[in-house]
Design a protein around this motif. Structure first.
Motif, PDB file in Angstrom:
ATOM      1  N   TYR A  14      19.964  28.435  66.763  1.00  0.00           N
ATOM      2  CA  TYR A  14      20.047  27.633  67.977  1.00  0.00           C
ATOM      3  C   TYR A  14      20.768  26.359  67.547  1.00  0.00           C
ATOM      4  N   TYR A  17      20.114  24.960  63.980  1.00  0.00           N
ATOM      5  CA  TYR A  17      18.776  25.367  63.529  1.00  0.00           C
ATOM      6  C   TYR A  17      18.692  26.883  63.363  1.00  0.00           C
ATOM      7  N   ALA A  19      16.723  29.900  63.433  1.00  0.00           N
ATOM      8  CA  ALA A  19      15.419  30.348  63.931  1.00  0.00           C
ATOM      9  C   ALA A  19      14.980  31.656  63.281  1.00  0.00           C
ATOM     10  N   PRO A  38       2.556  31.150  63.035  1.00  0.00           N
ATOM     11  CA  PRO A  38       2.441  29.867  63.713  1.00  0.00           C
ATOM     12  C   PRO A  38       3.458  29.694  64.828  1.00  0.00           C
ATOM     13  N   SER A  39       3.180  28.772  65.706  1.00  0.00           N
ATOM     14  CA  SER A  39       4.109  28.432  66.787  1.00  0.00           C
ATOM     15  C   SER A  39       5.451  28.012  66.188  1.00  0.00           C
ATOM     16  N   GLY A  40       6.526  28.536  66.773  1.00  0.00           N
ATOM     17  CA  GLY A  40       7.868  28.172  66.305  1.00  0.00           C
ATOM     18  C   GLY A  40       8.353  28.982  65.123  1.00  0.00           C
ATOM     19  N   SER A  41       7.596  30.011  64.728  1.00  0.00           N
ATOM     20  CA  SER A  41       7.990  30.778  63.539  1.00  0.00           C
ATOM     21  C   SER A  41       9.071  31.815  63.833  1.00  0.00           C
ATOM     22  N   GLY A  42       9.391  32.029  65.113  1.00  0.00           N
ATOM     23  CA  GLY A  42      10.487  32.939  65.448  1.00  0.00           C
ATOM     24  C   GLY A  42      10.045  34.262  66.045  1.00  0.00           C
ATOM     25  N   LYS A  43       8.773  34.382  66.388  1.00  0.00           N
ATOM     26  CA  LYS A  43       8.233  35.651  66.886  1.00  0.00           C
ATOM     27  C   LYS A  43       8.915  36.067  68.196  1.00  0.00           C
ATOM     28  N   SER A  44       8.942  35.129  69.162  1.00  0.00           N
ATOM     29  CA  SER A  44       9.570  35.454  70.453  1.00  0.00           C
ATOM     30  C   SER A  44      11.050  35.718  70.277  1.00  0.00           C
ATOM     31  N   THR A  45      11.681  34.917  69.458  1.00  0.00           N
ATOM     32  CA  THR A  45      13.122  35.090  69.244  1.00  0.00           C
ATOM     33  C   THR A  45      13.408  36.485  68.706  1.00  0.00           C
ATOM     34  N   GLU A 165       3.367  37.602  73.791  1.00  0.00           N
ATOM     35  CA  GLU A 165       2.118  36.884  74.093  1.00  0.00           C
ATOM     36  C   GLU A 165       1.639  37.171  75.522  1.00  0.00           C
ATOM     37  N   HIS A 197      -1.531  36.221  69.570  1.00  0.00           N
ATOM     38  CA  HIS A 197      -2.499  35.444  68.789  1.00  0.00           C
ATOM     39  C   HIS A 197      -3.874  36.115  68.859  1.00  0.00           C
TER      40      HIS A 197
HETATM   41  N1  LIG Z   1      16.561  28.209  73.560  1.00  0.00           N
HETATM   42  C1  LIG Z   1      16.297  27.527  72.446  1.00  0.00           C
HETATM   43  N2  LIG Z   1      17.049  26.503  72.053  1.00  0.00           N
HETATM   44  C2  LIG Z   1      16.799  25.827  70.908  1.00  0.00           C
HETATM   45  N3  LIG Z   1      15.797  26.125  70.062  1.00  0.00           N
HETATM   46  C3  LIG Z   1      15.014  27.144  70.402  1.00  0.00           C
HETATM   47  C4  LIG Z   1      15.210  27.903  71.598  1.00  0.00           C
HETATM   48  N4  LIG Z   1      14.264  28.874  71.660  1.00  0.00           N
HETATM   49  C5  LIG Z   1      13.519  28.715  70.548  1.00  0.00           C
HETATM   50  N5  LIG Z   1      13.957  27.697  69.794  1.00  0.00           N
HETATM   51  C6  LIG Z   1      13.390  27.256  68.504  1.00  0.00           C
HETATM   52  O1  LIG Z   1      13.418  28.357  67.628  1.00  0.00           O
HETATM   53  C7  LIG Z   1      12.210  28.408  66.861  1.00  0.00           C
HETATM   54  C8  LIG Z   1      11.527  29.729  67.080  1.00  0.00           C
HETATM   55  O2  LIG Z   1      11.060  29.803  68.433  1.00  0.00           O
HETATM   56  P1  LIG Z   1      10.200  31.021  68.958  1.00  0.00           P
HETATM   57  O3  LIG Z   1       9.978  30.790  70.419  1.00  0.00           O
HETATM   58  O4  LIG Z   1      10.834  32.282  68.542  1.00  0.00           O
HETATM   59  O5  LIG Z   1       8.847  30.825  68.164  1.00  0.00           O
HETATM   60  P2  LIG Z   1       7.450  31.558  68.329  1.00  0.00           P
HETATM   61  O6  LIG Z   1       7.015  31.958  66.965  1.00  0.00           O
HETATM   62  O7  LIG Z   1       7.556  32.629  69.358  1.00  0.00           O
HETATM   63  O8  LIG Z   1       6.512  30.377  68.850  1.00  0.00           O
HETATM   64  P3  LIG Z   1       5.271  30.373  69.899  1.00  0.00           P
HETATM   65  O9  LIG Z   1       4.125  31.077  69.226  1.00  0.00           O
HETATM   66  O10 LIG Z   1       5.006  28.910  70.102  1.00  0.00           O
HETATM   67  O11 LIG Z   1       5.753  31.049  71.148  1.00  0.00           O
HETATM   68  C9  LIG Z   1      11.373  27.199  67.313  1.00  0.00           C
HETATM   69  O12 LIG Z   1      11.574  26.152  66.390  1.00  0.00           O
HETATM   70  C10 LIG Z   1      11.948  26.857  68.653  1.00  0.00           C
HETATM   71  O13 LIG Z   1      11.815  25.483  68.915  1.00  0.00           O
END
Ligand SMILES: Nc1ncnc2c1ncn2[C@@H]1O[C@H](COP(=O)(O)OP(=O)(O)OP(=O)(O)O)[C@@H](O)[C@H]1O
Length: 245
Positions: A14, A17, A19, A38-45, A165, A197
């Protein structure tokens, strides 16, 4: 081959950054994989890349059923191959529950209205929503709406189901009914990747648990291997890290 997922060197930026930092992952047909971390670890991505909702680097490769995932291909085509359930339910408020489930088969496959209605009612029965088929989403509880969203994800008969989630936007008393529907799908041959989670669900249902941190897979193995026994200090540490992140 049907329902397999193969991921090689998956990288996603992103802006500057990173991800996802080079994910390698092979998932077999019918496997249930829970992704935790953890939150922000990239799971959703990670799962959004599989569903082509995110672009990724050219050197990376994702294959579903052996076919390369090409970001930017029409979403309708994606829906035909991969079903996805999001944190929010994303139902169309102006369509009845039944019509929400009928929409994709009608639009993508050109299924007749009558056939799509029969299929929708079968799927709504599958998730226990028969009584509400003619209602509109706003008349349903969050748990019921999420069950409709699962029925909708099943409407294209996907070999792969992705869950991002699916219970985290729900009131606690509604979590169980949604997890029960998901449990009923496990072991039916459909491949499931569940970002969650819900450690109890992961322990009970997952064939494999993947622990992600900072865009990488840190650990992968059976629920026991990754989560340990419930009373183990390691699990407590992990949980507090996840919850306090
Ligand atoms: N559209 C975006 N633009 C910029 N950064 C993004 C975007 N989407 C996600 N990120 C960043 O990429 C990283 C991974 O995000 P992601 O949503 O995959 O995490 P996650 O593990 O699913 O977190 P959560 O459990 O909080 O949902 C995070 O640091 C997030 O801030």
């Amino acid at each position: 081959m049907s329902g397999t997922i193969s991921i090689r060197n998956l990288r996603k930026y992103y802006g500057a950054y990173e991800a996802l930092r080079g994910i390698d992952l092979e998932i077999e047909r019918g496997e249930v994989v829970c992704v935790i971390g953890p939150s922000g670890s990239g799971k959703s991505t990670l799962i959004r890349c599989i569903n082509r909702l995110e672009d990724f680097e050219a050197e990376s490769e994702i294959r579903v059923d052996g076919t390369p995932v090409i970001p930017g291909r029409s979403l309708a085509k994606v829906r035909a191959e991969v079903g996805m359930v999001f944190q929010g339910f994303n139902l169309f408020p102006h369509l009845s529950v039944r019509e929400n489930v009928m929409l994709a088969p009608r639009r993508v496959r050109g299924t007749t209205r009558a056939e799509a209605a029969v299929q929708a009612d079968r799927l709504l029965a599958r998730v226990g929503i028969t009584e509400q088929a003619d209602k509109y989403p706003e008349h349903l509880s969050g748990g019921q709406q999420q069950r409709v969203a699962i029925a909708r994800a099943l409407a294209m008969e996907p070999q792969v189901l992705l869950f991002d989630e699916p219970t985290s936007a729900l009131d606690p008393e509604m979590v169980g009914e949604v997890l029960d529907v998901m449990k009923s799908l496990a072991g039916t041959g459909v491949t499931m990747i569940v970002v969650t989670h819900e450690m109890g669900f992961a322990r009970q249902v997952a064939d494999r648990v993947i622990f992600m941190d900072a865009g990488e897979i840190i650990e992968t193995g059976s629920p026991e291997q990754v989560l340990g026994q419930p009373q183990e200090a390691r699990t407590r540490n992990f949980l507090s890290a996840v919850l306090n992140h």
